[in-house]
Scaffold this motif. Sequence first.
Motif, PDB file in Angstrom:
ATOM      1  N   SER A   1       0.732  -1.266   0.038  1.00  0.00           N
ATOM      2  CA  SER A   1       0.055   0.084   0.008  1.00  0.00           C
ATOM      3  C   SER A   1       0.793   1.086  -0.083  1.00  0.00           C
ATOM      4  O   SER A   1       0.573   2.180  -0.732  1.00  0.00           O
ATOM      5  CB  SER A   1      -0.914   0.067   1.318  1.00  0.00           C
TER       6      SER A   1
ATOM      7  N   TYR B   1       4.521   5.569  -5.485  1.00  0.00           N
ATOM      8  CA  TYR B   1       4.550   5.472  -6.849  1.00  0.00           C
ATOM      9  C   TYR B   1       3.658   5.919  -7.700  1.00  0.00           C
ATOM     10  O   TYR B   1       3.574   6.658  -8.867  1.00  0.00           O
ATOM     11  CB  TYR B   1       5.108   4.095  -7.279  1.00  0.00           C
ATOM     12  N   THR B   2       2.293   5.885  -7.189  1.00  0.00           N
ATOM     13  CA  THR B   2       1.293   6.567  -8.033  1.00  0.00           C
ATOM     14  C   THR B   2       1.557   8.110  -8.309  1.00  0.00           C
ATOM     15  O   THR B   2       1.083   8.477  -9.214  1.00  0.00           O
ATOM     16  CB  THR B   2      -0.177   6.249  -7.121  1.00  0.00           C
ATOM     17  N   GLU B   3       1.866   8.719  -7.167  1.00  0.00           N
ATOM     18  CA  GLU B   3       2.240   9.906  -7.179  1.00  0.00           C
ATOM     19  C   GLU B   3       3.607  10.451  -7.940  1.00  0.00           C
ATOM     20  O   GLU B   3       3.543  11.325  -8.910  1.00  0.00           O
ATOM     21  CB  GLU B   3       2.515  10.464  -5.799  1.00  0.00           C
TER      22      GLU B   3
ATOM     23  N   TYR C   1      13.066   3.726  -8.004  1.00  0.00           N
ATOM     24  CA  TYR C   1      12.081   3.947  -9.132  1.00  0.00           C
ATOM     25  C   TYR C   1      13.096   4.844  -9.883  1.00  0.00           C
ATOM     26  O   TYR C   1      14.123   5.659  -9.586  1.00  0.00           O
ATOM     27  CB  TYR C   1      11.247   5.113  -8.484  1.00  0.00           C
TER      28      TYR C   1
ATOM     29  N   LYS D   1       9.165   6.490 -17.447  1.00  0.00           N
ATOM     30  CA  LYS D   1       9.312   5.698 -16.398  1.00  0.00           C
ATOM     31  C   LYS D   1       9.929   4.512 -16.874  1.00  0.00           C
ATOM     32  O   LYS D   1       9.347   3.618 -17.422  1.00  0.00           O
ATOM     33  CB  LYS D   1       8.240   5.293 -15.503  1.00  0.00           C
TER      34      LYS D   1
ATOM     35  N   ASN E   1       2.565   1.733  -3.388  1.00  0.00           N
ATOM     36  CA  ASN E   1       1.653   1.986  -4.375  1.00  0.00           C
ATOM     37  C   ASN E   1       1.300   3.490  -4.382  1.00  0.00           C
ATOM     38  O   ASN E   1       0.867   4.288  -5.366  1.00  0.00           O
ATOM     39  CB  ASN E   1       0.141   1.073  -4.301  1.00  0.00           C
ATOM     40  N   GLU E   2       1.065   3.927  -2.974  1.00  0.00           N
ATOM     41  CA  GLU E   2       0.480   5.266  -2.572  1.00  0.00           C
ATOM     42  C   GLU E   2       2.057   6.359  -3.335  1.00  0.00           C
ATOM     43  O   GLU E   2       1.619   7.246  -3.996  1.00  0.00           O
ATOM     44  CB  GLU E   2       0.372   5.618  -1.512  1.00  0.00           C
TER      45      GLU E   2
ATOM     46  N   LYS F   1       4.165  11.542 -15.815  1.00  0.00           N
ATOM     47  CA  LYS F   1       3.471  11.692 -16.996  1.00  0.00           C
ATOM     48  C   LYS F   1       3.322  13.420 -17.234  1.00  0.00           C
ATOM     49  O   LYS F   1       3.393  13.892 -18.259  1.00  0.00           O
ATOM     50  CB  LYS F   1       1.967  11.270 -16.603  1.00  0.00           C
TER      51      LYS F   1
ATOM     52  N   THR G   1      10.796   0.078 -11.879  1.00  0.00           N
ATOM     53  CA  THR G   1      10.684   0.010 -10.327  1.00  0.00           C
ATOM     54  C   THR G   1      11.015  -1.130  -9.738  1.00  0.00           C
ATOM     55  O   THR G   1      10.636  -2.130 -10.488  1.00  0.00           O
ATOM     56  CB  THR G   1       9.146   0.622  -9.902  1.00  0.00           C
TER      57      THR G   1
ATOM     58  N   ASP H   1       4.463   8.245 -10.584  1.00  0.00           N
ATOM     59  CA  ASP H   1       3.968   8.152 -11.862  1.00  0.00           C
ATOM     60  C   ASP H   1       3.147   9.321 -12.441  1.00  0.00           C
ATOM     61  O   ASP H   1       3.256   9.762 -13.594  1.00  0.00           O
ATOM     62  CB  ASP H   1       2.783   6.970 -12.185  1.00  0.00           C
ATOM     63  N   LYS H   2       2.280   9.992 -11.637  1.00  0.00           N
ATOM     64  CA  LYS H   2       1.484  11.333 -12.060  1.00  0.00           C
ATOM     65  C   LYS H   2       2.630  12.273 -12.540  1.00  0.00           C
ATOM     66  O   LYS H   2       2.425  13.065 -13.349  1.00  0.00           O
ATOM     67  CB  LYS H   2       0.804  11.761 -11.029  1.00  0.00           C
TER      68      LYS H   2
END
Length: 94
Positions: A48, A54-56, A76, A68, A51-52, A62, A71, A58-59
């Motif tokens: 979790s 790497y989601t940021e 990363y 990217k 994920n939190e 982009k 990971t 990833d944003k």
Amino acid sequence: RIMPRSVVKRLQQGRQVVHAFDPVSIFFSDLVGFTDLSSRSSPLEVVSLLNEIYTEFDKLAKRHQVFKSDTIGDAYMVVGGAPERCGGAEGAAR
């Protein structure tokens, strides 16, 4: 996904893929204390958290149009300026 889709597509078509990119910036991250933190956390908590984070990331990748590359665990890596060229040092520094 280690290689960009455009490179994979060309390789699948039997085309040669050799390019030079200038300038290029590479960003590596490593979460300080991650090994200790993960040893004190449940597997679900570790997944979790990653994920939190790497989601940021990833944003941001982009938004800044960087690739990217990889990971691995808590590491990363992104590349600015390749495979899509960007203008000058400012573009690579994004």
